[in-house]
Structures are given as C-alpha cells and as structure tokens.
Design a protein around this motif. Sequence first.
Motif, PDB file in Angstrom:
ATOM      1  N   VAL A 175      45.937 -13.874 -15.273  1.00  0.00           N
ATOM      2  CA  VAL A 175      44.658 -13.927 -14.566  1.00  0.00           C
ATOM      3  C   VAL A 175      44.811 -13.163 -13.254  1.00  0.00           C
ATOM      4  CG1 VAL A 175      42.898 -15.421 -13.560  1.00  0.00           C
ATOM      5  CG2 VAL A 175      44.146 -16.164 -15.601  1.00  0.00           C
ATOM      6  N   PRO A 176      43.931 -12.234 -12.946  1.00  0.00           N
ATOM      7  CA  PRO A 176      44.051 -11.454 -11.706  1.00  0.00           C
ATOM      8  C   PRO A 176      44.045 -12.337 -10.455  1.00  0.00           C
ATOM      9  CG  PRO A 176      42.454 -10.453 -13.188  1.00  0.00           C
ATOM     10  CD  PRO A 176      42.805 -11.784 -13.784  1.00  0.00           C
ATOM     11  N   ILE A 177      44.845 -11.941  -9.487  1.00  0.00           N
ATOM     12  CA  ILE A 177      44.947 -12.678  -8.242  1.00  0.00           C
ATOM     13  C   ILE A 177      43.699 -12.473  -7.392  1.00  0.00           C
ATOM     14  CG2 ILE A 177      46.065 -10.810  -6.944  1.00  0.00           C
ATOM     15  CD1 ILE A 177      47.928 -12.961  -5.710  1.00  0.00           C
ATOM     16  N   GLY A 178      43.391 -13.488  -6.574  1.00  0.00           N
ATOM     17  CA  GLY A 178      42.218 -13.417  -5.713  1.00  0.00           C
ATOM     18  C   GLY A 178      42.578 -13.052  -4.279  1.00  0.00           C
ATOM     19  N   VAL A 179      41.573 -12.663  -3.528  1.00  0.00           N
ATOM     20  CA  VAL A 179      41.738 -12.230  -2.141  1.00  0.00           C
ATOM     21  C   VAL A 179      40.862 -13.094  -1.246  1.00  0.00           C
ATOM     22  CG1 VAL A 179      41.426 -10.310  -0.524  1.00  0.00           C
ATOM     23  CG2 VAL A 179      42.250  -9.874  -2.844  1.00  0.00           C
ATOM     24  N   SER A 180      41.396 -13.430  -0.073  1.00  0.00           N
ATOM     25  CA  SER A 180      40.617 -14.146   0.931  1.00  0.00           C
ATOM     26  C   SER A 180      40.986 -13.606   2.303  1.00  0.00           C
ATOM     27  CB  SER A 180      40.896 -15.649   0.861  1.00  0.00           C
ATOM     28  OG  SER A 180      40.085 -16.357   1.769  1.00  0.00           O
ATOM     29  N   VAL A 181      40.153 -13.890   3.266  1.00  0.00           N
ATOM     30  CA  VAL A 181      40.389 -13.418   4.635  1.00  0.00           C
ATOM     31  C   VAL A 181      41.234 -14.445   5.373  1.00  0.00           C
ATOM     32  CG1 VAL A 181      39.301 -12.789   6.813  1.00  0.00           C
ATOM     33  CG2 VAL A 181      38.228 -12.133   4.642  1.00  0.00           C
ATOM     34  N   ASP A 182      42.317 -13.996   6.007  1.00  0.00           N
ATOM     35  CA  ASP A 182      43.185 -14.925   6.737  1.00  0.00           C
ATOM     36  C   ASP A 182      42.616 -15.219   8.121  1.00  0.00           C
ATOM     37  OD1 ASP A 182      43.776 -12.765   8.387  1.00  0.00           O
ATOM     38  OD2 ASP A 182      45.779 -12.439   7.572  1.00  0.00           O
ATOM     39  N   THR A 183      43.352 -16.011   8.891  1.00  0.00           N
ATOM     40  CA  THR A 183      42.863 -16.442  10.205  1.00  0.00           C
ATOM     41  C   THR A 183      42.691 -15.285  11.174  1.00  0.00           C
ATOM     42  OG1 THR A 183      45.157 -16.938  10.832  1.00  0.00           O
ATOM     43  CG2 THR A 183      43.833 -18.758   9.980  1.00  0.00           C
ATOM     44  N   ALA A 184      43.357 -14.167  10.907  1.00  0.00           N
ATOM     45  CA  ALA A 184      43.226 -12.990  11.767  1.00  0.00           C
ATOM     46  C   ALA A 184      42.119 -12.049  11.285  1.00  0.00           C
ATOM     47  CB  ALA A 184      44.563 -12.245  11.823  1.00  0.00           C
ATOM     48  N   GLY A 204      48.146 -16.467  -4.173  1.00  0.00           N
ATOM     49  CA  GLY A 204      48.486 -16.742  -5.557  1.00  0.00           C
ATOM     50  C   GLY A 204      47.672 -17.829  -6.214  1.00  0.00           C
ATOM     51  N   HIS A 205      47.129 -18.762  -5.421  1.00  0.00           N
ATOM     52  CA  HIS A 205      46.355 -19.866  -6.003  1.00  0.00           C
ATOM     53  C   HIS A 205      44.875 -19.515  -6.168  1.00  0.00           C
ATOM     54  CE1 HIS A 205      45.632 -20.267  -1.697  1.00  0.00           C
ATOM     55  NE2 HIS A 205      44.573 -20.984  -1.996  1.00  0.00           N
ATOM     56  N   LEU A 206      44.498 -18.286  -5.810  1.00  0.00           N
ATOM     57  CA  LEU A 206      43.121 -17.827  -5.987  1.00  0.00           C
ATOM     58  C   LEU A 206      43.040 -16.867  -7.162  1.00  0.00           C
ATOM     59  CD1 LEU A 206      42.052 -17.068  -2.290  1.00  0.00           C
ATOM     60  CD2 LEU A 206      41.742 -19.199  -3.571  1.00  0.00           C
ATOM     61  N   ILE A 207      41.881 -16.823  -7.811  1.00  0.00           N
ATOM     62  CA  ILE A 207      41.681 -15.872  -8.896  1.00  0.00           C
ATOM     63  C   ILE A 207      40.607 -14.869  -8.496  1.00  0.00           C
ATOM     64  CG2 ILE A 207      42.433 -17.488 -10.662  1.00  0.00           C
ATOM     65  CD1 ILE A 207      39.570 -18.050 -11.371  1.00  0.00           C
ATOM     66  N   GLY A 208      40.677 -13.697  -9.090  1.00  0.00           N
ATOM     67  CA  GLY A 208      39.752 -12.618  -8.761  1.00  0.00           C
ATOM     68  C   GLY A 208      38.319 -12.951  -9.156  1.00  0.00           C
ATOM     69  N   ALA A 209      37.392 -12.200  -8.578  1.00  0.00           N
ATOM     70  CA  ALA A 209      35.967 -12.474  -8.784  1.00  0.00           C
ATOM     71  C   ALA A 209      35.567 -12.382 -10.248  1.00  0.00           C
ATOM     72  CB  ALA A 209      35.127 -11.512  -7.944  1.00  0.00           C
ATOM     73  N   GLY A 210      36.077 -11.393 -10.951  1.00  0.00           N
ATOM     74  CA  GLY A 210      35.726 -11.246 -12.365  1.00  0.00           C
ATOM     75  C   GLY A 210      36.227 -12.406 -13.201  1.00  0.00           C
ATOM     76  N   ALA A 211      37.469 -12.818 -12.943  1.00  0.00           N
ATOM     77  CA  ALA A 211      38.038 -13.956 -13.672  1.00  0.00           C
ATOM     78  C   ALA A 211      37.302 -15.243 -13.328  1.00  0.00           C
ATOM     79  CB  ALA A 211      39.521 -14.092 -13.342  1.00  0.00           C
ATOM     80  N   ALA A 212      36.883 -15.363 -12.073  1.00  0.00           N
ATOM     81  CA  ALA A 212      36.125 -16.544 -11.659  1.00  0.00           C
ATOM     82  C   ALA A 212      34.793 -16.617 -12.404  1.00  0.00           C
ATOM     83  CB  ALA A 212      35.891 -16.516 -10.150  1.00  0.00           C
ATOM     84  N   ALA A 213      34.105 -15.489 -12.485  1.00  0.00           N
ATOM     85  CA  ALA A 213      32.825 -15.453 -13.185  1.00  0.00           C
ATOM     86  C   ALA A 213      32.996 -15.756 -14.669  1.00  0.00           C
ATOM     87  CB  ALA A 213      32.163 -14.092 -12.999  1.00  0.00           C
ATOM     88  N   ALA A 214      34.147 -15.385 -15.223  1.00  0.00           N
ATOM     89  CA  ALA A 214      34.418 -15.637 -16.637  1.00  0.00           C
ATOM     90  C   ALA A 214      34.821 -17.087 -16.905  1.00  0.00           C
ATOM     91  CB  ALA A 214      35.507 -14.695 -17.129  1.00  0.00           C
ATOM     92  N   GLY A 215      35.012 -17.880 -15.824  1.00  0.00           N
ATOM     93  CA  GLY A 215      35.308 -19.301 -15.993  1.00  0.00           C
ATOM     94  C   GLY A 215      36.769 -19.652 -16.119  1.00  0.00           C
ATOM     95  N   TRP A 216      37.670 -18.817 -15.566  1.00  0.00           N
ATOM     96  CA  TRP A 216      39.092 -19.069 -15.723  1.00  0.00           C
ATOM     97  C   TRP A 216      39.590 -20.301 -14.967  1.00  0.00           C
ATOM     98  CZ3 TRP A 216      43.092 -18.130 -18.696  1.00  0.00           C
ATOM     99  CH2 TRP A 216      43.016 -17.079 -19.609  1.00  0.00           C
ATOM    100  N   ASN A 217      38.797 -20.845 -14.071  1.00  0.00           N
ATOM    101  CA  ASN A 217      39.230 -22.061 -13.371  1.00  0.00           C
ATOM    102  C   ASN A 217      38.978 -23.309 -14.211  1.00  0.00           C
ATOM    103  OD1 ASN A 217      40.517 -23.278 -11.247  1.00  0.00           O
ATOM    104  ND2 ASN A 217      38.796 -23.190  -9.835  1.00  0.00           N
ATOM    105  N   PHE A 218      38.379 -23.145 -15.382  1.00  0.00           N
ATOM    106  CA  PHE A 218      38.045 -24.275 -16.234  1.00  0.00           C
ATOM    107  C   PHE A 218      38.769 -24.143 -17.565  1.00  0.00           C
ATOM    108  CE2 PHE A 218      34.438 -23.079 -13.526  1.00  0.00           C
ATOM    109  CZ  PHE A 218      34.584 -24.100 -12.596  1.00  0.00           C
ATOM    110  N   LEU A 219      39.126 -25.266 -18.134  1.00  0.00           N
ATOM    111  CA  LEU A 219      40.029 -25.286 -19.273  1.00  0.00           C
ATOM    112  C   LEU A 219      39.333 -25.181 -20.619  1.00  0.00           C
ATOM    113  CD1 LEU A 219      42.453 -28.031 -17.918  1.00  0.00           C
ATOM    114  CD2 LEU A 219      42.853 -25.558 -18.042  1.00  0.00           C
ATOM    115  N   ASP A 220      38.015 -25.117 -20.611  1.00  0.00           N
ATOM    116  CA  ASP A 220      37.272 -25.006 -21.859  1.00  0.00           C
ATOM    117  C   ASP A 220      35.926 -24.367 -21.549  1.00  0.00           C
ATOM    118  OD1 ASP A 220      35.294 -26.115 -24.012  1.00  0.00           O
ATOM    119  OD2 ASP A 220      37.283 -26.518 -24.845  1.00  0.00           O
ATOM    120  N   PRO A 221      35.415 -23.495 -22.415  1.00  0.00           N
ATOM    121  CA  PRO A 221      34.104 -22.895 -22.173  1.00  0.00           C
ATOM    122  C   PRO A 221      32.995 -23.931 -22.021  1.00  0.00           C
ATOM    123  CG  PRO A 221      35.250 -21.723 -23.923  1.00  0.00           C
ATOM    124  CD  PRO A 221      36.073 -22.931 -23.618  1.00  0.00           C
ATOM    125  N   VAL A 222      33.121 -25.066 -22.707  1.00  0.00           N
ATOM    126  CA  VAL A 222      32.112 -26.132 -22.572  1.00  0.00           C
ATOM    127  C   VAL A 222      32.106 -26.670 -21.147  1.00  0.00           C
ATOM    128  CG1 VAL A 222      31.465 -28.447 -23.325  1.00  0.00           C
ATOM    129  CG2 VAL A 222      32.175 -26.748 -25.010  1.00  0.00           C
TER     130      VAL A 222
END
Length: 320
Positions: free
Chosen positions: A47-56, A63-81
């Motif tokens: 799953v592609p890694i995600g990007v966020s803005v740091d404190t600076a 590493g614990h974030l996923i990319g926007a495309g993977a997020a939209a595809a539902g990769w944070n969930f374990l079943d399409p349902v």
Amino acid sequence: MLPEEPERLPLLSETVRKAHKTFIPSDSRFRAAARLNQALWREQHNVPIGVSVDTAGRPQKYGHLIGAGAAAAGWNFLDPVVHRTVFRELAYREPAALIDTQRVYRNLLASTPLAYNVFGFLKTNIELAEKWVAECFPEMAGTISNMQFEHSPGRGDPRFTEDGTAFDVFISLRREDGSKLFIAIEVKYSEEMFEPEPRLRARYDDLSQSSDLYKDHEDPVLRRNPHQQLWRQHLLAHAMVASGLYDGGVVALMAPALNSSVQRAAVTYSRLLNQAPGDIPFRNLPLEEAIRAIALVGAPDYARAVADRYTSFDRVHALI
C-alpha cells in the motif's frame, strides 16, 4: 525450534523506527510498536505510503499513513462491506459529531478505523452481532435495534452532560419483556487516555452526586486524566437512564491488552466505582477478547484478519 513469542513488546531503536518512517519521539513503547506494526502491514500489502505536514510545515512521509489513492480505495478497512458501511455512516453522521475523515481513511494507527473494522463489520450482519453481544455481554443479550458510531443522545442538552461527550460505538437492544438496553463502548488502540481535558461543568458535579456511581463523587482523580473521559461517559450513560431513554446499560472500554496505559486506567477507574446493585456497570473488554468472540460466533476468517492487523505483533518481532 523457534523460541516462543515474547510476552512483551520490544523497545524499538530510533534507527529501526526511522527506517520505516515511524519515528515519533513522544511515542510510548506500545505506541511505537503499534505504529511500526501498521507500517509493516502497509508494506506487506504494498500500500503506498502517505504524506503529512510536520510541525515545521514540511511535507513528510509517515509509515502509518496511506496515500490518497489507497485511502479512497478503502485500504484502511478490512472488507469492502466495511468500506461501504463507513461511507454511509460518515454521510449520515450526527450533527456536531467529531470525526476526522482524513484519520478515518488515511491513518492506519487511529482508533476510529479500528472501531469501524470491528463494529462496522458486525453491523452488516445483525444476527452475528447479537451472538457477539451474547458472548461478550451476556447480561445485555437481546435484539439489536440500532448500532451507531460517535453517538450522543443530545450534544449540549441539559438533560444529559450538557456538552459534546459521545460514545465511539453505541449498541441499542430490546429484550422480550420490552426493556430497552444499551452497550456504550469507548475504543482505544494506541492512545493512552491522556487527551485534552475539557472544561469542568456544574452539570458533571450534579450527575456525579446523583448517580451514586462513585465511592467519592467529589474525588478530583475522576476529573483528571486518565479517568476524566470515562467519568464523563459514565455520567452520560446514567443521565440517559435517569431521563427514561433506556432502562439500563453498560459502559465498556475496548483496547489491546498490551496497551498498558489504557489497561491501568481501566483498573484504577474501576476502583473508584461503587459496587451497589443497579448501578450502570463498567466493563473492560480487551480487544483480543472482542476479536475472539467474532471468531466464536461464526466469522473466524474475518477475526484472523482483524487480529493480524491490530493485535498480532509477529511482524515487529520478526524484524527484531
């Protein structure tokens, strides 16, 4: 023969954490291991890694974030349902419900996706959910009439806690005798029960006294972390019964057994409670028990997927 898996999580080096984009200096031992575990899960599933803005203000890969495309595809969930359930729940969420949709879809470490992965799945099969309740909360067994997320009976309503206190998961049930019951669950994963403390209100004091839930309703320990959130939720549960919305209920805390901060808070909060019959009980439900119950009531494959994602640290131990 391989040695048995260690009973405790390893103390991870800065080098290991940086190699997988998971080094956050403030992380506790458990949170560091959980963050790395989610990153390793993401890597294992490509799953592609995600990007966020740091404190600076600089964009950084985490590493614990996923990319926007993977997020939209539902990769944070374990079943399409579950993915479809989350989409619907967010579309129809309660007014003023505090849900960070970016965390829901992109943050593998967040507790809200965990809540959806467990209870969003159960909500799609009420018969399975009712068996799960009978397994985990036998005293509450009945017919499920609703299952809600980030639920409050009325944010700001003076009949209740007059604030925004809500439950991560709220299961409403009916028994054959017509009584209405609820199970109100606070879900934690890597959090440590030290979120920002709210402004104390006179309504809290009134409910704390009238509820008869506590050995000392004025105890300042109730009003501070790590107990204040459980205190407010328990008061809300009492107010719901006192107002006639429900006939009874239980307040529960669900978190991994290895999250020692949450487990200690559950023990110390329990010691502040009265044990009088009729009180709304407090239950500590380790996440592992909740997952085991999913397997027992008929969904072993899904239970294994949840355990692999959240409670098995085999990937971390193998790396060490």
